[in-house]
Design an enzyme around this catalytic site. Structure first.
Site, PDB file in Angstrom:
ATOM      1  N   ASP A  64      -0.595  -2.094  -5.080  1.00  0.00           N
ATOM      2  CA  ASP A  64      -0.941  -0.918  -5.892  1.00  0.00           C
ATOM      3  C   ASP A  64       0.327  -0.454  -6.575  1.00  0.00           C
ATOM      4  OD1 ASP A  64      -3.684  -0.398  -5.568  1.00  0.00           O
ATOM      5  OD2 ASP A  64      -3.358   0.500  -3.606  1.00  0.00           O
ATOM      6  N   ARG A  72       4.790   1.176  -5.416  1.00  0.00           N
ATOM      7  CA  ARG A  72       5.273   0.816  -4.073  1.00  0.00           C
ATOM      8  C   ARG A  72       6.759   0.481  -4.033  1.00  0.00           C
ATOM      9  NH1 ARG A  72       1.210   3.315  -2.400  1.00  0.00           N
ATOM     10  NH2 ARG A  72      -0.768   2.229  -2.102  1.00  0.00           N
ATOM     11  N   ARG A 149      -2.649  10.155 -12.713  1.00  0.00           N
ATOM     12  CA  ARG A 149      -2.838   8.697 -12.699  1.00  0.00           C
ATOM     13  C   ARG A 149      -3.759   8.284 -13.849  1.00  0.00           C
ATOM     14  NH1 ARG A 149      -5.188   7.465  -6.905  1.00  0.00           N
ATOM     15  NH2 ARG A 149      -5.047   5.290  -7.606  1.00  0.00           N
ATOM     16  N   LYS A 179      -9.935   0.425 -12.316  1.00  0.00           N
ATOM     17  CA  LYS A 179     -10.512   1.181 -11.194  1.00  0.00           C
ATOM     18  C   LYS A 179     -10.637   2.652 -11.573  1.00  0.00           C
ATOM     19  CE  LYS A 179      -5.993   1.747  -8.949  1.00  0.00           C
ATOM     20  NZ  LYS A 179      -5.084   1.326  -7.881  1.00  0.00           N
ATOM     21  N   HIS A 180     -11.543   3.426 -10.971  1.00  0.00           N
ATOM     22  CA  HIS A 180     -12.454   3.165  -9.867  1.00  0.00           C
ATOM     23  C   HIS A 180     -13.862   3.336 -10.429  1.00  0.00           C
ATOM     24  CE1 HIS A 180      -8.664   4.868  -8.228  1.00  0.00           C
ATOM     25  NE2 HIS A 180      -8.829   4.026  -7.243  1.00  0.00           N
ATOM     26  N   HIS A 192     -10.110   8.853   0.554  1.00  0.00           N
ATOM     27  CA  HIS A 192      -9.371   8.368   1.720  1.00  0.00           C
ATOM     28  C   HIS A 192      -9.798   9.151   2.976  1.00  0.00           C
ATOM     29  CE1 HIS A 192      -6.786   6.937  -1.557  1.00  0.00           C
ATOM     30  NE2 HIS A 192      -6.419   5.995  -0.704  1.00  0.00           N
ATOM     31  N   ASP A 262     -12.866  -1.246  -2.728  1.00  0.00           N
ATOM     32  CA  ASP A 262     -11.688  -0.433  -2.428  1.00  0.00           C
ATOM     33  C   ASP A 262     -11.419  -0.627  -0.933  1.00  0.00           C
ATOM     34  OD1 ASP A 262      -9.562   1.307  -2.645  1.00  0.00           O
ATOM     35  OD2 ASP A 262     -10.683   2.891  -3.650  1.00  0.00           O
TER      36      ASP A 262
END
Length: 364
Positions: A64, A72, A149, A179-180, A192, A262
């Site tokens: 990601d 990351r 984002r 996505k998403h 999450h 996901d």
């Protein structure tokens, strides 16, 4: 060639253990997703990616890495990429005296190509095959988990900027994943931790949040659905819904690429029809609904990776008992995401004209 390797798993550390190698060699494992804990520096990341490819050259190494707060790798030479909202802000910039109408939008589109190229080229130079980007969600101003984002609120602006970002990724030799689907930007809850519910009609969603998927159907190589329930369309979350994945995404919107679930370790993925389910049940439900690949993240650090071993074992049993049919077309879609060209050397990339020009075009 494997009949179908749908599992994408993670590894715990900076290098592979014997157990990691055994898991990655399993014919049902098709990829690895990397996290911040897999990063020490570039030399180590390059070595880790080589170790993974030495187990099986066709394993897809993903991460990601979108820019902004979802990136990351940030040190040892990696460019701090802007959030996608910075490209949307460029698009909306006020016209300067004497410039042609639409110049700001075209500048933003060019900057999006440059952003995609820098993002992809730096990852490819370290041996990573694919990033789960771009975010195609609309910024409705409600979602804390999406926020900056997203490129923009307008689906047309999102579509053009995303298309250009994907063009830059392609120039770098990297596949992408939108996505998403069909849109996570309208709901406040973070999937999450909870199951977001979007109560709009199918017509409203298709007119706005899902519109980029139709407009990009000739471009998109992979799509990741949202762990969101749209009760006026289906009682199941989009990632477990054949209505969303087959009837709408594939047939109505014409998408032909790979569908990734996901992360199935997320709270929202463990509830189907009001019932708590295991990862394997969630994986089988996603595959039955039309997913080609299923992600199980951050489980290598739980009980020595016991959840991964259990998932591999149970999925193998499900295949043997006919509860799940491996798909040759799904495997084709997975293999199509692997890079065609060798990865560039980092030092050569840093001084290449194309890379330096792309850096100069990034939003400030």
């Amino acid at each position: 060639m494997h009949a179908h390797a749908p599992l994408v798993i993670d590894v715990a550390g900076h290098s592979l253990t014997t157990v990691d190698r055994q898991r990655l060699a399993h014919p049902l494992v098709g990829g690895v997703i990397l996290f911040g804990r897999n990063w020490k520096d570039r030399t180590q990341l390059v070595a880790l990616c080589r170790q993974i490819k030495a187990v099986r050259h066709d394993l897809l190494i993903s991460v990601d890495h979108e820019g902004g707060r979802v990136q990351r790798f940030r040190t040892d030479g990696f460019t701090h990429l802007p959030p996608m909202a910075a490209l949307g802000a460029m698009w909306m910039r006020a016209a300067k005296a004497g410039e042609p109408e639409g110049a700001a939008a075209l500048e933003a589109a060019n900057a999006a190509v440059a952003t995609g190229y820098v993002l992809g080229a730096e990852l490819r130079a370290c041996g990573v095959d694919m990033s789960f980007a771009p975010v195609l969600d609309l910024d409705h101003g409600e979602s804390s988990v999406i926020g900056d984002r997203a490129f923009h609120r307008d689906p047309r602006t999102v579509t053009v900027l995303a298309q250009n970002l994907m063009h830059g990724l392609r120039q770098s030799g990297m596949a992408h994943c939108g996505k998403h689907f069909p849109g996570h930007g309208f709901v406040k809850a973070d999937s999450h931790h909870a199951i977001p519910v979007d109560r709009r009609s199918l017509r409203a969603i298709l007119a706005e949040d899902a519109a980029p998927y139709g407009w990009l159907s000739a471009t998109l190589e992979a799509v990741m659905p949202a762990h969101v329930i749209y009760p006026r369309v289906d009682s199941l979350p989009a990632g477990f819904s054949s209505r969303w994945l087959q009837d709408i995404l594939r047939h109505r919107l014409g998408f032909r690429g790979a569908i990734f679930s996901d992360d199935l370790s997320m709270a929202a993925a463990r509830q189907i029809g009001g019932r708590e389910v295991s990862f394997t049940e969630a994986a089988l439900a996603a595959l039955a609904a039309g997913a080609d690949m299923v992600l199980l993240c951050n489980q290598s650090v739980v009980d020595g990776g016991a959840p991964i071993d259990e998932a591999i074992d149970e999925l193998s049993q499900a295949a043997l008992k006919g509860r799940w049919q491996p798909g040759a077309l799904s495997e084709e879609r997975r293999l199509a995401l692997l890079p065609r060209a060798a990865s560039p050397e980092w030092e050569a990339l840093m001084v290449s004209e194309r890379y330096m020009q792309a850096l100069s075009l990034l939003p400030g």
